[in-house]
Enzyme design. Structure first.
Site, PDB file in Angstrom:
ATOM      1  N   SER A   7       0.843  -1.195   0.000  1.00 27.90           N
ATOM      2  CA  SER A   7       0.000   0.000   0.000  1.00 27.90           C
ATOM      3  C   SER A   7       0.874   1.239   0.000  1.00 27.90           C
ATOM      4  O   SER A   7       1.658   1.469   0.927  1.00 27.90           O
ATOM      5  CB  SER A   7      -0.909   0.001   1.229  1.00 27.90           C
ATOM      6  OG  SER A   7      -1.611   1.230   1.261  1.00 27.90           O
ATOM      7  N   HIS A  32      -1.128  -1.071  -4.267  1.00 32.97           N
ATOM      8  CA  HIS A  32      -2.445  -0.703  -3.753  1.00 32.97           C
ATOM      9  C   HIS A  32      -2.463   0.808  -3.525  1.00 32.97           C
ATOM     10  O   HIS A  32      -1.588   1.349  -2.844  1.00 32.97           O
ATOM     11  CB  HIS A  32      -2.686  -1.466  -2.451  1.00 32.97           C
ATOM     12  CG  HIS A  32      -4.037  -1.275  -1.865  1.00 32.97           C
ATOM     13  ND1 HIS A  32      -5.154  -1.953  -2.315  1.00 32.97           N
ATOM     14  CD2 HIS A  32      -4.464  -0.487  -0.844  1.00 32.97           C
ATOM     15  CE1 HIS A  32      -6.207  -1.593  -1.588  1.00 32.97           C
ATOM     16  NE2 HIS A  32      -5.815  -0.701  -0.693  1.00 32.97           N
ATOM     17  N   ASP A  34      -4.728   3.912  -2.163  1.00 34.48           N
ATOM     18  CA  ASP A  34      -5.890   4.284  -1.355  1.00 34.48           C
ATOM     19  C   ASP A  34      -6.346   5.698  -1.673  1.00 34.48           C
ATOM     20  O   ASP A  34      -5.559   6.631  -1.599  1.00 34.48           O
ATOM     21  CB  ASP A  34      -5.526   4.207   0.133  1.00 34.48           C
ATOM     22  CG  ASP A  34      -5.356   2.769   0.596  1.00 34.48           C
ATOM     23  OD1 ASP A  34      -6.303   1.993   0.432  1.00 34.48           O
ATOM     24  OD2 ASP A  34      -4.274   2.430   1.107  1.00 34.48           O
ATOM     25  N   MET A  36      -9.076   8.541  -0.494  1.00 32.81           N
ATOM     26  CA  MET A  36      -9.985   8.913   0.608  1.00 32.81           C
ATOM     27  C   MET A  36     -10.470  10.338   0.409  1.00 32.81           C
ATOM     28  O   MET A  36      -9.695  11.191  -0.041  1.00 32.81           O
ATOM     29  CB  MET A  36      -9.243   8.819   1.944  1.00 32.81           C
ATOM     30  CG  MET A  36      -8.594   7.471   2.204  1.00 32.81           C
ATOM     31  SD  MET A  36      -7.746   7.499   3.795  1.00 32.81           S
ATOM     32  CE  MET A  36      -6.877   5.923   3.722  1.00 32.81           C
ATOM     33  N   HIS A  65      -8.238   1.575  -4.525  1.00 28.37           N
ATOM     34  CA  HIS A  65      -9.270   1.358  -3.505  1.00 28.37           C
ATOM     35  C   HIS A  65      -9.935   2.700  -3.207  1.00 28.37           C
ATOM     36  O   HIS A  65      -9.332   3.554  -2.561  1.00 28.37           O
ATOM     37  CB  HIS A  65      -8.573   0.760  -2.268  1.00 28.37           C
ATOM     38  CG  HIS A  65      -9.428   0.612  -1.063  1.00 28.37           C
ATOM     39  ND1 HIS A  65      -8.897   0.348   0.189  1.00 28.37           N
ATOM     40  CD2 HIS A  65     -10.778   0.671  -0.880  1.00 28.37           C
ATOM     41  CE1 HIS A  65      -9.876   0.260   1.074  1.00 28.37           C
ATOM     42  NE2 HIS A  65     -11.023   0.466   0.454  1.00 28.37           N
ATOM     43  N   MET A  67     -12.210   4.984  -1.261  1.00 28.98           N
ATOM     44  CA  MET A  67     -12.954   5.175  -0.010  1.00 28.98           C
ATOM     45  C   MET A  67     -13.582   6.547  -0.114  1.00 28.98           C
ATOM     46  O   MET A  67     -13.185   7.503   0.555  1.00 28.98           O
ATOM     47  CB  MET A  67     -11.988   5.096   1.190  1.00 28.98           C
ATOM     48  CG  MET A  67     -11.557   3.679   1.499  1.00 28.98           C
ATOM     49  SD  MET A  67     -10.088   3.626   2.533  1.00 28.98           S
ATOM     50  CE  MET A  67      -8.821   3.669   1.272  1.00 28.98           C
ATOM     51  N   MET A 138     -12.181  -5.683   4.281  1.00 30.61           N
ATOM     52  CA  MET A 138     -11.381  -4.828   5.164  1.00 30.61           C
ATOM     53  C   MET A 138     -11.136  -5.550   6.485  1.00 30.61           C
ATOM     54  O   MET A 138     -12.077  -6.037   7.119  1.00 30.61           O
ATOM     55  CB  MET A 138     -12.099  -3.503   5.455  1.00 30.61           C
ATOM     56  CG  MET A 138     -12.207  -2.544   4.276  1.00 30.61           C
ATOM     57  SD  MET A 138     -10.653  -2.131   3.450  1.00 30.61           S
ATOM     58  CE  MET A 138      -9.689  -1.407   4.778  1.00 30.61           C
TER      59      MET A 138
END
Ligand code: DX5
Ligand code: ZN
Length: 216
Positions: A7, A32, A34, A36, A65, A67, A138
């Site tokens: 990540s 990965h 992330d 957000m 990913h 979010m 998760m």
């Protein structure tokens, strides 16, 4: 096939390219990423400019990913930015919009994924499994790196592995949050095959050994 997806949330933001190259040299095949928005989760991280910048420096798989609240509004930008896998949360929109988002991702030639938070039961995503190329369980509350692994999510991993074997056996089953050399073992035992590792991977002294031990 087992895959470790380091990540990049745990990478040095001022030295992202250096860290990507270092992880590639250690054998990383996926990254990965992330995303957000400060609304769906109480934190901010990367946006599509980071995904397109990463796309320019690596040909490895970009596992993005999201979010973010109501992701249908943004999936096209993330696909165009160069995501290989684009995963949205089941909790982030209505049933109708979740289907629309998964279909749109696939139409744009990107592999769609669906993510579930710790409090969401496995059954919540059963109706969508055939549309997914990746399912992400998760193993922490999303929003921050460096949290403790929730071993009680393993029943969910097991349930989803069994259901995927039935309806979509080529779909990846990924775990994210607190995954390290030790916790990855029970994830494997319960049927996960993609292991997101942020702090444990970036902190490992021997990253090559860290990745190959989990992928074994
Ligand atoms: C958390 C993110 C994770 C995070 C994992 O919301 O989805 O991908 O980077 O970090 P570690 O491996 O440190 O728990
Ligand atoms: Zn993540």
């Amino acid at each position: 096939m087992r895959i470790v997806a380091p990540s990049l949330l745990a990478a040095d933001p001022m030295n992202m390219e250096r860290d990507v190259k270092m992880l590639e040299n250690a054998g990383a095949k996926w990254f990965h990423v992330d995303v957000m928005d400060g609304t769906f989760v109480p934190n901010f991280s990367f946006g599509y400019s980071t995904v397109s910048a990463l796309r320019k420096i690596t040909d490895k798989v970009l596992d993005v990913h999201l979010m973010i609240d109501r992701p249908l509004r943004y999936v096209e930008q993330f696909c165009k930015a160069g995501a290989d896998y684009l995963a949205i949360h089941i909790e982030s929109d209505t049933e109708e919009n979740t289907i629309k988002a998964l279909d749109k991702i696939a139409e744009l030639g990107v592999k769609p994924g669906l993510v579930i938070k710790p409090k969401t039961p496995a059954e919540a995503i059963f109706p969508y499994l055939e549309k997914c190329a990746l399912v992400l369980v998760m193993t922490v509350e999303p929003g921050f790196g460096g949290q403790s692994f929730m071993a009680d999510m393993m029943d969910k991993v097991k349930t989803l592995r069994a259901k995927l074997d039935e309806v979509n056996p080529t779909c990846h089953l990924e775990v994210d949050g607190g995954v390290d050399a030790k916790t990855s073992i029970i994830c494997k035992e319960n049927g996960a095959n993609v292991f997101v590792a942020g702090s444990a991977c970036l902190r490992a002294e021997d990253k090559k050994a860290f990745i190959s031990a989990i992928e074994e």
